[in-house]
Design a protein around this motif. Structure first.
Motif, short mmCIF file in Angstrom:
data_model
loop_
_atom_site.label_atom_id
_atom_site.label_comp_id
_atom_site.label_asym_id
_atom_site.label_seq_id
_atom_site.Cartn_x
_atom_site.Cartn_y
_atom_site.Cartn_z
N ARG A 70 0.90 -1.09 0.04
CA ARG A 70 -0.05 -0.11 0.07
C ARG A 70 1.01 1.22 -0.18
N PHE A 71 1.94 1.17 0.81
CA PHE A 71 2.95 2.35 0.94
C PHE A 71 3.51 2.69 -0.50
N TRP A 72 4.03 1.70 -1.17
CA TRP A 72 4.52 2.00 -2.44
C TRP A 72 3.83 2.29 -3.61
N ALA A 73 2.47 1.41 -3.54
CA ALA A 73 1.53 1.87 -4.58
C ALA A 73 1.21 3.39 -4.60
N ALA A 74 0.83 3.82 -3.20
CA ALA A 74 0.74 5.38 -3.16
C ALA A 74 1.80 6.18 -3.72
N ARG A 75 3.11 5.90 -3.20
CA ARG A 75 4.11 6.71 -3.65
C ARG A 75 4.59 6.62 -5.37
N PHE A 76 4.27 5.64 -6.04
CA PHE A 76 4.25 5.60 -7.38
C PHE A 76 3.23 6.26 -7.95
N ALA A 77 2.12 6.15 -7.48
CA ALA A 77 0.61 6.88 -7.80
C ALA A 77 0.89 8.43 -7.92
N ALA A 78 1.48 8.71 -6.54
CA ALA A 78 1.88 10.18 -6.59
C ALA A 78 2.74 10.78 -7.75
N ALA A 79 3.71 9.88 -8.04
CA ALA A 79 4.57 10.37 -9.02
C ALA A 79 4.02 10.16 -10.51
N GLY A 80 3.09 9.54 -10.68
CA GLY A 80 2.55 9.38 -11.89
C GLY A 80 3.23 8.01 -12.75
N LEU A 81 3.69 7.08 -11.75
CA LEU A 81 4.34 6.01 -12.25
C LEU A 81 3.53 4.72 -12.35
N THR A 82 3.64 3.56 -12.76
CA THR A 82 2.92 2.58 -12.66
C THR A 82 3.74 1.83 -11.90
N TYR A 83 2.65 1.19 -11.07
CA TYR A 83 3.25 0.17 -9.80
C TYR A 83 2.47 -1.38 -9.96
N THR A 84 3.15 -2.31 -9.86
CA THR A 84 2.68 -3.63 -9.85
C THR A 84 3.27 -4.24 -8.52
N SER A 85 2.41 -4.93 -8.09
CA SER A 85 2.79 -5.59 -6.62
C SER A 85 3.37 -7.05 -6.93
N PRO A 86 4.41 -7.11 -6.04
CA PRO A 86 5.32 -8.46 -6.25
C PRO A 86 4.59 -9.57 -5.67
N GLU A 87 4.90 -10.69 -6.24
CA GLU A 87 4.22 -12.03 -5.52
C GLU A 87 5.10 -12.27 -4.14
N VAL A 88 4.44 -12.70 -3.01
CA VAL A 88 5.16 -13.12 -1.93
C VAL A 88 4.80 -14.46 -1.48
N THR A 89 5.93 -15.08 -1.46
CA THR A 89 5.89 -16.43 -0.99
C THR A 89 6.40 -16.75 0.50
N ILE A 90 5.74 -17.28 1.37
CA ILE A 90 6.38 -17.63 2.83
C ILE A 90 6.36 -19.03 2.85
N THR A 91 7.69 -19.47 3.32
CA THR A 91 7.98 -20.92 3.37
C THR A 91 8.69 -21.14 4.71
N THR A 92 8.76 -22.51 5.06
CA THR A 92 9.63 -23.12 6.20
C THR A 92 10.66 -23.70 5.42
N GLY A 93 10.75 -24.07 4.31
CA GLY A 93 11.52 -24.75 3.76
C GLY A 93 12.62 -23.94 3.23
N SER A 94 13.55 -24.49 2.09
CA SER A 94 14.95 -23.82 1.59
C SER A 94 14.39 -23.97 0.03
N ASP A 95 13.46 -24.46 -0.22
CA ASP A 95 13.21 -24.60 -1.92
C ASP A 95 12.21 -23.31 -2.29
N SER A 96 12.54 -22.68 -3.33
CA SER A 96 11.50 -21.39 -3.82
C SER A 96 11.64 -21.57 -5.35
N VAL A 97 10.93 -20.57 -5.88
CA VAL A 97 11.05 -20.10 -7.23
C VAL A 97 12.36 -19.48 -7.38
N CYS A 98 12.93 -18.96 -6.37
CA CYS A 98 14.42 -18.44 -6.80
C CYS A 98 15.32 -19.52 -6.60
N GLY A 99 15.16 -20.94 -6.37
CA GLY A 99 16.17 -21.63 -6.09
C GLY A 99 16.27 -21.87 -4.75
#
Length: 247
Positions: A70-99
Motif C-alpha cells: 500500500r505504501f509503495w503503490a501510493a508513492r508510485f501513484a503520486a509520481a504518476g508511475l505504474t506500480y505492480t505488486s510483487p508476488e510474496v511466498t512465505i515458506t519454512t523450507g529452503s526451496d523456492s521459485v528463486c532456487g
C-alpha cells in the motif's frame, strides 16, 4: 568509470519515468512526491507474534507485505508511475521459485518479481519484531529498484565487471534497498510497533556482522537512517555517493 556510467543510466531511467535523483542532502521531487516537512503516517494492522508459532509469523509477514504494498503503490501513484505488486511466498523450507534459500531468511527474485521469505528457527525462538519486519521492508526495496529500472542497469554493468567493481556495485544496490526500507519506516514505524527505539535499532544495525554482499554495517545503518529521516526516495541515491559511504 563503470560506476559513473551506472549513475547516468539510473538517472536517465528514473528521470524518464518521472523522478529526479540527488546524492546531496537535498532530495529532489519525483517518486517520493513532495519532500521535506512532516511525513504522513500510514496505519497498518500488524499483528502480534506468538513465540514458536509458524502461523503467527506467516500472519505477521502477510500484514507487513500488505503494508509495504500500500505504501509503495501510493508513492508510485503520486509520481504518476505504474506500480505492480510483487508476488510474496512465505515458506519454512529452503526451496523456492528463486532456487535454494541458503544464506538468509528472505530474498527477491527479479525474474519472477517475487519476494520469498523463509521462516527461520531463530525467528520462531526469538521473534524480534523489527528483525522480522526488516526482511519484508528490505526486499520490497529491491522490488522498487526492479520497477524503476535500477536492477537492469546494475546487471548490465555487473556481469562484465571485475570482482572489485562487482562488490562495489552490489554494495550500492543493497544500501539503496536499505534506504528505501528507511523511507517505508518513516511512515509506518508506529504501526509496526518494533519493540525498540529507532536510534537503538540503527545502533544495532551499525554493530551487526559485516556482509560481503551488503557492505559495512555502519554504512547500511547510515543509509537506512537517511531514508527514515528524509522520508523520500530522493535521499537514496547511493550510485553517486562516495566509495567510503557504500563499501
Amino acid at each position: 568509470m563503470r560506476i559513473s556510467l551506472l549513475a547516468g543510466m539510473v538517472a536517465g531511467l528514473v528521470l524518464f519515468s518521472g523522478p529526479a535523483w540527488a546524492a546531496s542532502g537535498i532530495a529532489q521531487a519525483g517518486l517520493s512526491g513532495a519532500t521535506g516537512g512532516r511525513v504522513a503516517v500510514q496505519k497498518c494492522a500488524i499483528p502480534q507474534i506468538r513465540e514458536g508459532s509458524v502461523a503467527s509469523l506467516k500472519s505477521f509477514h502477510r500484514a507487513m507485505a500488505a503494508c509495504a504494498d500500500r505504501f509503495w503503490a501510493a508513492r508510485f501513484a503520486a509520481a504518476g508511475l505504474t506500480y505492480t505488486s510483487p508476488e510474496v511466498t512465505i515458506t519454512t523450507g529452503s526451496d523456492s521459485v528463486c532456487g535454494k534459500i541458503t544464506s538468509n531468511g528472505a530474498q527477491y527474485c527479479p525474474g519472477q518479481r517475487t519476494i520469498v521469505i523463509r521462516i527461520m528457527k531463530h525467528d520462531l525462538g526469538d521473534p524480534f519484531r523489527m528483525n522480522i519486519a526488516h526482511s519484508v521492508a528490505h526486499e520490497w526495496g529491491h522490488h522498487v529498484q526492479q520497477l524503476i529500472g535500477v536492477l537492469d542497469a546494475q546487471n548490465a554493468l555487473y556481469w562484465p565487471a571485475s570482482d572489485g567493481a562487482r562488490a562495489l556495485l552490489s554494495h550500492r544496490l543493497e544500501m539503496q534497498a536499505e534506504c528505501f526500507a528507511g523511507v517505508f519506516y518513516s511512515a509506518t514505524l508506529e504501526s509496526i510497533n518494533p519493540g525498540i527505539e529507532w536510534d537503538d535499532w540503527i545502533d544495532a544495525v551499525r554493530r551487526a556482522d559485516e556482509s560481503k554482499i551488503h557492505g559495512k554495517p555502519r554504512n547500511l545503518a547510515f543509509w537506512q537512517d537517511r531514508g527514515y529521516r528524509g522520508g523520500a526516495t530522493g535521499f537514496c541515491n547511493t550510485w553517486t555517493a562516495t566509495t567510503s559511504k557504500v563499501t
